[in-house]
Design a protein around this motif. Structure first.
Motif: not given
Length: 432
Positions: A332-337, A340-343, A347-355
């Motif tokens: 369950e902890s792995i699934a939640k992690t 969260r990563k999928l969520l 956003l991380i991909r867009y922020m990386g492109s912006f940087v």
């Protein structure tokens, strides 16, 4: 070499007839025609993007005056494909019809296509052509089965829920080409086709010669006449009647791919309800579906596929619990992690492109613009400098007072930055 058309590789086409030989025999001319036809077919087949090279072998029999001695033309095609590439069934059929359409009297079933590894892609098989299914027939059967499965599954998932239905269909199709001609006679239906009648009738009396037979009777001048007067009566009737029996000539061509039997297997998951336990926790508990509900689903499936009992169709609907994997606390902890990563991953991909874009502007675009601006200012300052000593003497008092067209501070900065260029300018002034 390329401008001269070298190297000349590949088979020769109809250009083999560009140079004619007066002493050419009929056999050599036919052989050259066969070579030219094979070469043209090779050139056309080599235009496929998947084909590296190919060879075509034609068997053109001699023409015969008698039909019983007529032999069919045959062809064999060998293709060498690029590594990892394959010809689709439609492309193989295209090659077959290309070769058969280019040779007179060549039927598509007499064309064999194989690759460089010896695998037969198309061609006649052992025995009757109806014993095995062709690739197009297999694709047609698979497509019909997929359509039937999708139609049933989408219908049932609307009721029981998505992912809770598994449908498998099996169709028995008859791909035989049957052409049947029947002559049916019905003796109960008789029709008079023609009728002929002849009737002869004769009535009246006639004198009958009588007397003693001999010479004296014949020599006498008087003939003996009988006093009897018999009556003459004659009648003849002839009748001919021709009857036509009812006849029906029926010519039937049955369609290819006739459906002979349908077999459907359907698996349906049960019902999961929340049940509160004694300790206060709420869990999902499995409940099987009732027999009436399964029977109702079976009737719905039968109606959807056009069930025919006489045809031998089979439909089986079974309620069975689908396998579910329960997650332990670590899982369950792995699934939640992972969740969260999928969520956050978009956003991380867009922020990386912006940087990356921002760093590109700060460290590449901005210094480049600044460098180009400084260069343009220096070039403008050099253009404003006097080209001769007389102009410099006339400009010097104005520069000292700050009224000239040359900025003193810019000139000092230019001398500090690029002393070699300033030295060259001074040398030019001294020469003048």
């Amino acid at each position: 070499m390329a401008s001269k058309g070298l190297p000349q590789a590949g088979a020769k086409g109809f250009e083999i007839f560009d140079k004619t030989n007066i002493g050419m025999t009929e056999f050599v001319q036919k052989l050259n025609y066969q070579r030219a036809l094979q070469g043209e077919l090779v050139r056309t087949i080599n235009q496929f993007s998947e084909v590296v090279n190919s060879r075509v072998h034609l068997v053109l029999p001699e023409k015969s005056l008698f039909l019983r001695d007529k032999k069919q033309a045959k062809a064999s095609v060998v293709v060498k494909l690029l590594p990892g590439r394959r010809l689709t069934p439609s492309q193989v059929q295209g090659i077959v019809h290309l070769v058969s359409g280019s040779v007179q009297g060549l039927e598509p079933e007499n064309v064999t296509v194989m690759d460089s590894h010896g695998r037969i892609l198309a061609g006649p098989t052992q025995g009757s052509k109806f014993h095995t299914l062709t690739s197009s027939q297999q694709e047609f059967q698979s497509q019909m089965e997929r359509d039937l499965e999708e139609r049933i599954q989408t219908m049932l998932e609307r009721v029981v829920g998505e992912g809770k239905v598994i449908v498998r269909a099996s169709l028995d199709l008859d791909f035989k080409e049957i052409e049947k001609t029947e002559e049916i006679y019905d003796p109960s239906k008789v029709v008079v086709r023609s009728e002929q009648r002849t009737d002869e009738k004769s009535e009246g009396t006639e004198n009958v010669a009588m007397g003693v037979a001999g010479v004296s009777s014949n020599a006498s001048s008087k003939k003996a006449v009988s006093n009897l007067k018999p009556e003459k009566r004659y009648r003849k009737t002839n009748e001919v009647i021709n009857y036509e029996i009812s006849k029906i000539i029926k010519r039937t061509i049955e369609p290819v791919g006739k459906l002979r039997r349908i077999s459907i297997a359907v698996l349906i998951d049960g019902i999961y309800k929340e049940v509160k336990e004694k300790n206060g926790k709420t869990t999902l508990k499995y409940f099987p579906r009732s027999e009436e509900e399964i029977k109702r689903f079976e009737e719905i499936v039968k109606k959807a596929i056009g069930y025919d009992k006489d045809r031998g169709d089979q439909v089986e609907v079974v309620n069975i619990r689908f396998k579910e994997t329960e997650l332990n606390p670590i899982d369950e902890s792995i699934a939640k992690t992972i969740e969260r990563k999928l969520l956050w991953s978009p956003l991380i991909r867009y922020m990386g492109s912006f940087v990356i874009v921002l760093l590109f502007i700060l460290f590449i675009v901005r210094p480049l613009i600044k460098w180009l601006t400084i260069k343009s200012e220096e070039a403008d300052l050099i253009k404003r400098l006097p080209s001769r000593l007389e102009e410099l003497e006339a400009e010097f008092p104005k520069v000292a007072l700050g009224e000239g067209k040359i900025d003193r501070q810019q000139l000092i900065a230019l001398a500090k930055k690029d002393p070699e260029m300033v030295a060259k300018i001074l040398k030019g002034w001294l020469r003048t």
